[in-house]
Write a protein that holds these residues in place. Structure first.
Motif, mmCIF file in Angstrom:
data_model
loop_
_atom_site.group_PDB
_atom_site.id
_atom_site.type_symbol
_atom_site.label_atom_id
_atom_site.label_comp_id
_atom_site.label_asym_id
_atom_site.label_seq_id
_atom_site.Cartn_x
_atom_site.Cartn_y
_atom_site.Cartn_z
ATOM 1 N N ARG B 51 37.089 39.663 37.649
ATOM 2 C CA ARG B 51 36.424 40.034 38.906
ATOM 3 C C ARG B 51 36.648 38.967 39.979
ATOM 4 O O ARG B 51 36.873 39.285 41.139
ATOM 5 C CB ARG B 51 34.917 40.223 38.633
ATOM 6 N N PHE B 52 36.603 37.726 39.593
ATOM 7 C CA PHE B 52 36.645 36.660 40.601
ATOM 8 C C PHE B 52 38.061 36.259 40.990
ATOM 9 O O PHE B 52 38.259 35.493 41.904
ATOM 10 C CB PHE B 52 35.873 35.424 40.112
ATOM 11 N N ASN B 53 39.043 36.766 40.275
ATOM 12 C CA ASN B 53 40.427 36.521 40.668
ATOM 13 C C ASN B 53 41.080 37.854 40.992
ATOM 14 O O ASN B 53 41.978 38.314 40.304
ATOM 15 C CB ASN B 53 41.213 35.808 39.556
ATOM 16 N N ASN B 56 44.863 42.055 45.549
ATOM 17 C CA ASN B 56 44.916 43.118 46.537
ATOM 18 C C ASN B 56 43.557 43.796 46.723
ATOM 19 O O ASN B 56 43.464 45.008 46.828
ATOM 20 C CB ASN B 56 45.943 44.184 46.171
ATOM 21 N N GLY B 57 42.513 42.964 46.665
ATOM 22 C CA GLY B 57 41.186 43.512 46.907
ATOM 23 C C GLY B 57 40.570 44.212 45.726
ATOM 24 O O GLY B 57 39.438 44.652 45.782
ATOM 25 N N LEU B 58 41.263 44.309 44.591
ATOM 26 C CA LEU B 58 40.700 44.915 43.389
ATOM 27 C C LEU B 58 40.572 43.851 42.312
ATOM 28 O O LEU B 58 41.257 42.830 42.368
ATOM 29 C CB LEU B 58 41.637 46.030 42.882
ATOM 30 N N PRO B 59 39.664 44.061 41.311
ATOM 31 C CA PRO B 59 39.627 43.115 40.180
ATOM 32 C C PRO B 59 40.972 43.116 39.447
ATOM 33 O O PRO B 59 41.711 44.089 39.498
ATOM 34 C CB PRO B 59 38.520 43.666 39.279
#
Lengths: 182, 105, 607
Positions: B51-53, B56-59
């Protein structure tokens, strides 16, 4: 995920875990573990991993826990009779846990903190195609679609291998559970 | 909003709890549960990093794929492990690790 | 081509016997005998052919080096020697058919004989020193096998071992000598050695004599072992533990003569000057002379018929070596040639006697055998006549040649004469006691003439013993000195005749009609105490000493340090890690946890 909600689930998970290792009745331990996994699933969902969260509930809290409980009842395990705790393992075990925790805090202290950025789904849509793109344009996260896309394209071979592994495990369980008949 | 460190701390603590259980508890089924706790802790770490990396705006869904495989393998492991425990109990009438010392060198 | 067949046929026979005919002793004996008859015919055919070098077949090729090759050298020396070897070999094989008829291990015996024939042929035909050495060791092996044929007897097994070990001592020097000669001449091939030596002489004038003398002496060590010269003579009398035909073939006629043959081969290759112009020749001649005299003295007090003959062989070998050392190698070879026939005859005759007397070997328990066994007795006496050099027998001519060769050195000459006195003395004693007079035991009384298969070879050898010295037969002799086979009445003749008389007459006076030895000279009977001395010093002292060293090494270094140390190391490590294997699940988990923490520590916090 709002902070209070995070801490609620986190504490639920940790307390459940502590209950697993401290309760003497195995049934109680197994039920504590369900609680712990529910907390964990909450954390997953808070991390936008909806599918993983659901599966955590279904597989762990559902299937695997039932299996545990089933075995516990099958073996008809009573509450563990109280045995004198041995000093050396207790001290050693706690020492290890303590050392591990200290290391964990040390590592976290050394690395710069990182806050979560909100997901920009509309912007992400430009990199996707088809139905996923459509859903993203609607500002919804097509979690299952994305996972499925990856699983059946890039991770297809590992998926097949895992399927074989499950088959082997099934056969192995059958063989192991069969009573030896002379 | 909870940061990455919070998740990692929580997951590390869960792992520590599991490890403590493995070392301290002598009921082999509980030991087995603690193993599951440790695996789940690892899963939490993976999902948190995913989640934190984001990409393109997605997990990063590669991390979640790994979680799936861990869960699958864990399920297989539980099945086989419990079968072994059943067989062990049939043979020895105990699941107490203190009594299972035939591997002593 | 013929030469290769000559070499390999006995090997084939030995292989066939060993591999296929072990249980079929009768066929095995026929195979061996057939092979040796065939080789005898081939040897006779080759005698009529020109000298040649067959081969060479490349054996080991090395870079920047001539390498080693196998080649067979055919000249008068080797061709004549082959006739002796195969001829006597054939007669011995035929004799063995009768002598060993009842032996339980006949197949093994004939295998050994065939192996010996192969090895001896190899020595004789060898075209280079490496081949000589290989076959030299092979005759040692076959001799060992045959001496120990009756290995159930301790004495036979010991004698075989003794022969082998003593020969090894000599062979060690032999090997050094071969390598020294290679260093000097740059070749192992006999034909090329002369040239190499000449080059060496030009290049290193100052140390030439010293080096070549040393090399020759080292080579001579091999001859000392194989031809049983002092001080390595002790094995030959003991070797009489083997079957008597073996003694006749190997330990009288052929193998023990290999030393002399080899020395003469060296002499032919390098020139006679290497003996006459260096100290080596003197040493060799003196060793030969002392052996001849010492062995003759020992022979006078032996009671075992085969031992008398064994010491006589020693003494005659000493003669040959002495002649060779003095540069009269051709005289030595001539004596070898006549000696081979009559000594083989004497041994086979003694074998017939022993066979007839139910394996009785003490001459004082025989007597009167000439009447019981007329053919054996007559041939034995013919052989004795040749050995003691009665004029016009073969031994007379060859002994004369040796005396002639020794004339230049008065001391050695008189030693030779002394031996010529002693030889008739002990041989007359032997004949008188064993064949004349009256039987002294039941065994001797009931002795009967042996079967034709045994007395046939005796008769052939008896004739050869008498006539082979004449010039007419010089064609088959390996080497003939000047005037060989000619008869001259000169100073030497009178000395020789006087020596004969000086030996025979006292023997007749002393031993005629006696049933017990009137003389008792412990020094001679105990062989100058040389055997006892070796037993004390070499066998006991050296053996016990080295046994202690070996024991120490074995017990403490190998067992204690290396083997035991390794096992103790492994064991202690095992004991150490055994504690880790507690069988306690929690313990394992605990260790695992420590491992995890260490990994984290080293990956994240280290440095």
């Amino acid at each position: 995920m709002p902070l209070p909600l995070f801490w609620f689930f986190a504490i639920l998970m940790l307390v459940g875990g502590l209950a697993v290792i401290s309760l003497r009745n195995p049934v109680a331990a197994a039920l504590s573990m369900v609680a712990s996994f529910v907390g964990l699933a909450g954390l997953f969902i808070g991390l936008n991993a909806y599918l993983v969260g659901i599966i955590q509930i279904l597989v762990y809290a559902g299937a695997i826990m039932v299996l545990f409980l089933f075995i516990i009842m099958l073996l008809d395990l009573k509450t563990e009779e109280k045995r004198a705790p041995k000093v050396v393992p207790v001290v050693g075990g706690l020492g290890i846990v303590l050392a591990f925790t200290i290391q964990l805090i040390g590592v976290l202290g050394k690395t710069p903190p990182k806050e979560s950025e909100p997901l920009d789904l509309v912007a992400a849509a430009t990199h996707q195609t088809g139905g996923i793109q459509e859903t993203l344009k609607d500002d919804r996260l097509p979690d299952v679609n994305l996972v499925g896309d990856l699983m059946f394209t890039e991770y297809n071979l590992p998926l097949q291998i895992v399927g074989v592994l499950l088959l082997v495990a099934t056969v192995g369980v059958v063989v192991l559970s069969k009573r030896q008949t002379a | 909003m909870a940061g990455l460190h919070s998740y990692l701390l929580v997951s590390g603590l869960l792992f520590a709890i599991g490890l403590a259980g493995v070392v301290l508890r002598r009921n082999i089924i509980v030991v087995f549960m603690c193993l599951e706790l440790m695996l789940s802790a690892a899963n939490l770490t993976l999902v948190a990093f995913s989640r934190f990396n984001g990409v393109n705006g997605l997990p990063d869904y590669n991390g979640q794929m790994l979680v799936f495989f861990v869960i699958t393998v864990a399920a297989a492991e539980v099945a086989v492990g419990l079968a072994i425990i059943v067989a062990l109990y049939r043979a020895r009438q105990t699941i107490h690790t203190d009594d299972l010392t035939s591997m002593r060198g | 081509m013929f030469a290769w067949i000559l070499l390999l046929l006995p090997l084939l026979a030995a292989a066939a016997n060993q591999l296929y005919l072990k249980r079929n002793a009768f066929i095995a004996s026929l195979v061996s005998t057939g092979a040796v008859v065939a080789t005898f015919v081939i040897a006779l055919v080759l005698l009529g052919r020109d000298d040649a070098v067959v081969g060479p077949v490349s054996w080991i090729s090395l870079e920047n080096d001539p390498g080693l090759s196998l080649s067979l050298k055919l000249d008068q020396l080797s061709k004549g020697m082959m006739v002796i070897v195969t001829g006597i070999g054939m007669l011995v094989h035929i004799f063995s058919l009768g002598y060993m008829a009842d032996d339980s291990a006949k197949a093994r015996y004939f295998t050994g004989l065939s192996l010996f024939m192969f090895s001896m042929t190899g020595i004789v035909l060898a075209g280079n020193f490496i081949m000589t050495f290989i076959f030299w060791e092979l005759v040692g092996l076959s001799s060992y096998l045959l001496i120990g044929h009756w290995y159930q007897k301790d004495s036979a097994a010991d004698a075989a071992k003794k022969a082998f070990i003593v020969n090894r001592i000599g062979d060690f020097g032999f090997m050094i000598g071969i390598l020294m000669l290679f260093g000097i001449t740059g070749t192992f091939i006999f034909d090329d050695m002369g040239g190499g030596l000449a080059n060496f002489k030009e290049g290193y004038e100052s140390c030439y004599a010293c080096l070549i003398g040393t090399a020759i002496l080292c080579v001579f060590c091999g001859a000392v072992g194989k031809s049983a010269q002092m001080p390595l003579h002790v094995w030959l009398p003991d070797a009489m533990e083997g079957p008597t035909p073996v003694s006749a073939l190997i330990h009288a006629a052929t193998m023990v003569a290999a030393g002399v043959y080899m020395l003469f081969r060296v002499q032919l290759s390098l020139g006679v000057e290497i003996f006459t112009e260096t100290f080596a020749g003197d040493v060799i001649a003196w060793v030969g002379g002392i052996t001849a005299l010492g062995a003759a003295l020992m022979a006078t007090q032996q009671n075992d018929i085969k031992r008398v003959l064994a010491y006589s062989t020693l003494s005659q070998l000493g003669y040959m070596v002495m002649a060779t050392g003095l540069g009269g190698g051709d005289a030595g070879m001539f004596h070898l040639y006549t000696h081979a026939w009559f000594k083989a005859l004497l041994f086979l005759g003694s074998g017939a006697v022993i066979y007839a007397c139910h394996h009785e070997q003490d001459i004082w328990k025989m007597g009167g055998l000439l009447k019981k066994m007329p053919i054996t007795g007559a041939t034995f006496i013919a052989g004795t006549a040749a050995l003691i050099a009665v004029p016009f027998t073969s031994g007379f001519f060859s002994k004369e040649a040796i005396l002639h060769a020794a004339e230049a050195k008065p001391a050695l000459f008189w030693i030779a004469v002394a031996v010529a006195v002693l030889t008739p003395f002990y041989m007359t004693r032997l004949v008188l006691v064993a064949f004349l007079g009256s039987p002294r035991t039941d065994d001797a009384d009931h002795a009967k003439e042996v079967a034709p298969v045994m007395w046939g070879p005796l008769a052939v050898l008896g004739v050869l013993a008498l006539i082979s010295g004449f010039a007419f037969f010089n064609g088959i002799a390996p080497a003939t000195p000047a005037h060989a086979g000619e008869f001259h009445v000169n100073k030497l003749f009178w000395i020789s005749l006087g020596a004969l008389a000086a030996g025979v007459i006292p023997a007749f006076l002393l031993y005629g009609g006696r049933s017990k030895d009137p003389l008792s000279i412990p020094l001679f009977r105990e062989r100058f105490y040389i055997d006892a001395l070796y037993d004390k010093i070499v066998v006991k002292g050296l053996q016990n000493g080295s046994a202690a060293v070996v024991h120490f090494f074995d017990e403490f270094v190998v067992n204690g340090l290396i083997v035991g140390g390794a096992s103790r190391l492994a064991e202690s490590f095992g004991m150490l890690f055994r504690r880790v294997q507690s069988g306690n699940l929690q313990g394992y988990a605990f260790t695992f946890g420590i491992g995890v923490i260490l990994v984290i520590y080293f990956t994240t916090f280290w440095k």
